[in-house]
Design a protein around this motif. Structure first.
Motif, PDB file in Angstrom:
ATOM      1  N   ILE A 103     -75.373  48.426   8.756  1.00 24.95           N
ATOM      2  CA  ILE A 103     -74.953  48.597  10.151  1.00 24.95           C
ATOM      3  C   ILE A 103     -76.193  48.843  10.989  1.00 24.95           C
ATOM      4  O   ILE A 103     -77.003  49.716  10.674  1.00 24.95           O
ATOM      5  N   ASP A 104     -76.333  48.073  12.060  1.00 20.96           N
ATOM      6  CA  ASP A 104     -77.392  48.282  13.049  1.00 20.96           C
ATOM      7  C   ASP A 104     -76.709  48.660  14.358  1.00 20.96           C
ATOM      8  O   ASP A 104     -75.983  47.844  14.950  1.00 20.96           O
ATOM      9  N   ALA A 105     -76.913  49.891  14.800  1.00 22.50           N
ATOM     10  CA  ALA A 105     -76.233  50.391  15.999  1.00 22.50           C
ATOM     11  C   ALA A 105     -77.057  50.116  17.249  1.00 22.50           C
ATOM     12  O   ALA A 105     -78.283  50.225  17.237  1.00 22.50           O
ATOM     13  N   ASP A 106     -76.357  49.746  18.307  1.00 20.66           N
ATOM     14  CA  ASP A 106     -76.994  49.523  19.606  1.00 20.66           C
ATOM     15  C   ASP A 106     -76.580  50.565  20.638  1.00 20.66           C
ATOM     16  O   ASP A 106     -77.386  50.978  21.450  1.00 20.66           O
ATOM     17  N   ASP A 107     -75.313  50.973  20.605  1.00 25.53           N
ATOM     18  CA  ASP A 107     -74.838  51.888  21.634  1.00 25.53           C
ATOM     19  C   ASP A 107     -73.707  52.754  21.101  1.00 25.53           C
ATOM     20  O   ASP A 107     -72.868  52.296  20.320  1.00 25.53           O
ATOM     21  N   PHE A 108     -73.694  53.999  21.526  1.00 25.70           N
ATOM     22  CA  PHE A 108     -72.635  54.954  21.213  1.00 25.70           C
ATOM     23  C   PHE A 108     -72.683  55.993  22.327  1.00 25.70           C
ATOM     24  O   PHE A 108     -73.168  57.111  22.141  1.00 25.70           O
ATOM     25  N   THR A 109     -72.242  55.582  23.525  1.00 29.40           N
ATOM     26  CA  THR A 109     -72.363  56.431  24.708  1.00 29.40           C
ATOM     27  C   THR A 109     -71.094  56.396  25.543  1.00 29.40           C
ATOM     28  O   THR A 109     -70.254  55.512  25.404  1.00 29.40           O
ATOM     29  N   GLN A 110     -71.027  57.337  26.456  1.00 31.34           N
ATOM     30  CA  GLN A 110     -70.014  57.341  27.502  1.00 31.34           C
ATOM     31  C   GLN A 110     -70.691  56.738  28.734  1.00 31.34           C
ATOM     32  O   GLN A 110     -71.764  57.193  29.131  1.00 31.34           O
ATOM     33  N   ALA A 111     -70.084  55.717  29.312  1.00 26.87           N
ATOM     34  CA  ALA A 111     -70.681  55.047  30.462  1.00 26.87           C
ATOM     35  C   ALA A 111     -69.772  55.189  31.678  1.00 26.87           C
ATOM     36  O   ALA A 111     -68.582  54.872  31.616  1.00 26.87           O
ATOM     37  N   PHE A 112     -70.350  55.663  32.773  1.00 24.64           N
ATOM     38  CA  PHE A 112     -69.624  55.830  34.024  1.00 24.64           C
ATOM     39  C   PHE A 112     -69.906  54.623  34.913  1.00 24.64           C
ATOM     40  O   PHE A 112     -71.058  54.381  35.272  1.00 24.64           O
ATOM     41  N   ASP A 113     -68.870  53.858  35.262  1.00 23.68           N
ATOM     42  CA  ASP A 113     -69.072  52.758  36.201  1.00 23.68           C
ATOM     43  C   ASP A 113     -68.897  53.237  37.644  1.00 23.68           C
ATOM     44  O   ASP A 113     -69.303  52.577  38.590  1.00 23.68           O
ATOM     45  N   ARG A 114     -68.311  54.410  37.799  1.00 21.81           N
ATOM     46  CA  ARG A 114     -68.210  55.109  39.083  1.00 21.81           C
ATOM     47  C   ARG A 114     -67.985  56.585  38.759  1.00 21.81           C
ATOM     48  O   ARG A 114     -67.647  56.921  37.619  1.00 21.81           O
ATOM     49  N   PRO A 115     -68.153  57.481  39.710  1.00 26.40           N
ATOM     50  CA  PRO A 115     -68.050  58.917  39.405  1.00 26.40           C
ATOM     51  C   PRO A 115     -66.714  59.347  38.802  1.00 26.40           C
ATOM     52  O   PRO A 115     -66.670  60.308  38.042  1.00 26.40           O
ATOM     53  N   ASP A 116     -65.636  58.635  39.115  1.00 25.32           N
ATOM     54  CA  ASP A 116     -64.318  59.049  38.636  1.00 25.32           C
ATOM     55  C   ASP A 116     -63.785  58.172  37.502  1.00 25.32           C
ATOM     56  O   ASP A 116     -62.596  58.228  37.196  1.00 25.32           O
ATOM     57  N   HIS A 117     -64.635  57.360  36.853  1.00 27.44           N
ATOM     58  CA  HIS A 117     -64.166  56.492  35.777  1.00 27.44           C
ATOM     59  C   HIS A 117     -65.274  56.258  34.760  1.00 27.44           C
ATOM     60  O   HIS A 117     -66.394  55.886  35.109  1.00 27.44           O
ATOM     61  N   SER A 118     -64.923  56.467  33.483  1.00 22.09           N
ATOM     62  CA  SER A 118     -65.904  56.249  32.417  1.00 22.09           C
ATOM     63  C   SER A 118     -65.239  55.632  31.198  1.00 22.09           C
ATOM     64  O   SER A 118     -64.017  55.650  31.064  1.00 22.09           O
ATOM     65  N   MET A 119     -66.083  55.092  30.328  1.00 22.75           N
ATOM     66  CA  MET A 119     -65.635  54.433  29.101  1.00 22.75           C
ATOM     67  C   MET A 119     -66.498  54.914  27.939  1.00 22.75           C
ATOM     68  O   MET A 119     -67.699  55.139  28.099  1.00 22.75           O
ATOM     69  N   GLY A 120     -65.883  55.022  26.760  1.00 16.70           N
ATOM     70  CA  GLY A 120     -66.648  55.225  25.540  1.00 16.70           C
ATOM     71  C   GLY A 120     -67.045  53.857  25.015  1.00 16.70           C
ATOM     72  O   GLY A 120     -66.204  52.966  24.909  1.00 16.70           O
TER      73      GLY A 120
END
Length: 180
Positions: A103-120
């Motif tokens: 397994i080669d990992a690139d990302d494992f973060t919480q990303a906010f596309d705006r202040p009131d919305h984020s994605m894992g």
């Protein structure tokens, strides 16, 4: 006047969900994931994509119990076993087991596309080798909306994105028809 520090909150990936058994996988070795240096820590990272997507930010009073890709590796191994597969370690004198999963990992973060919305976000590449020969390779990426815009919501979204990624990896391995 006394200062009371905020307590440190520690997260892991929680209880493993139930899986459909009998994926028909042959025995294999899953090696420790290859991760970028920043991801080889206990930090829970997030990005504010709406201001600067290139800046990683750690939560101050929250952390993983173990580096997150080690948690992912253990969850993947357990999921393979629950699905009817057999995972061996190199320390178990498994030299005669030809299949090795990298397994080669690139990302494992919480990303906010705006202040009131984020994605894992979970993004990685999985390579399956038979001895030293590449059998197959595939990239996996899942984003899951966070239930809240904090470390708690982010970790829950990352757990769900991890489980979706693992389910897809198991399906991919089963489709490769690797039975002996």
């Amino acid at each position: 006047m006394s200062y009371k520090a905020s307590p440190q909150v520690v997260y892991d990936l929680g209880v493993l969900p139930s899986l459909q058994a009998d994926a028909g996988l042959p025995p294999m070795i899953v090696v420790e994931p290859n991760v970028p240096p920043w991801l080889d820590s206990f930090e829970i990272y997030y990005r504010l994509n709406y201001t600067d997507a290139h800046q990683l930010r750690p939560y101050t009073n929250s952390r993983w119990s173990t580096p997150p890709l080690q948690l992912f590796e253990q969850r993947l191994k357990s999921s393979i076993a629950l699905a009817g597969g057999q995972v061996l370690s190199t320390s178990e004198n498994a030299n005669n087991v030809p299949l090795v999963l990298h397994i080669d990992a690139d990302d494992f973060t919480q990303a906010f596309d705006r202040p009131d919305h984020s994605m894992g976000q979970v993004s990685l590449r999985v390579s399956l080798f038979n001895h030293r020969n590449l059998v197959a390779q595939k990239s996996f990426s899942h984003q899951v909306a966070a239930s809240s815009n904090d470390a708690s919501g982010g970790t829950k979204a990352l757990v769900n994105a991890s489980d979706a990624t693992i389910a897809e990896i198991l399906h991919w391995l089963a489709e490769l028809n690797l039975k002996k």
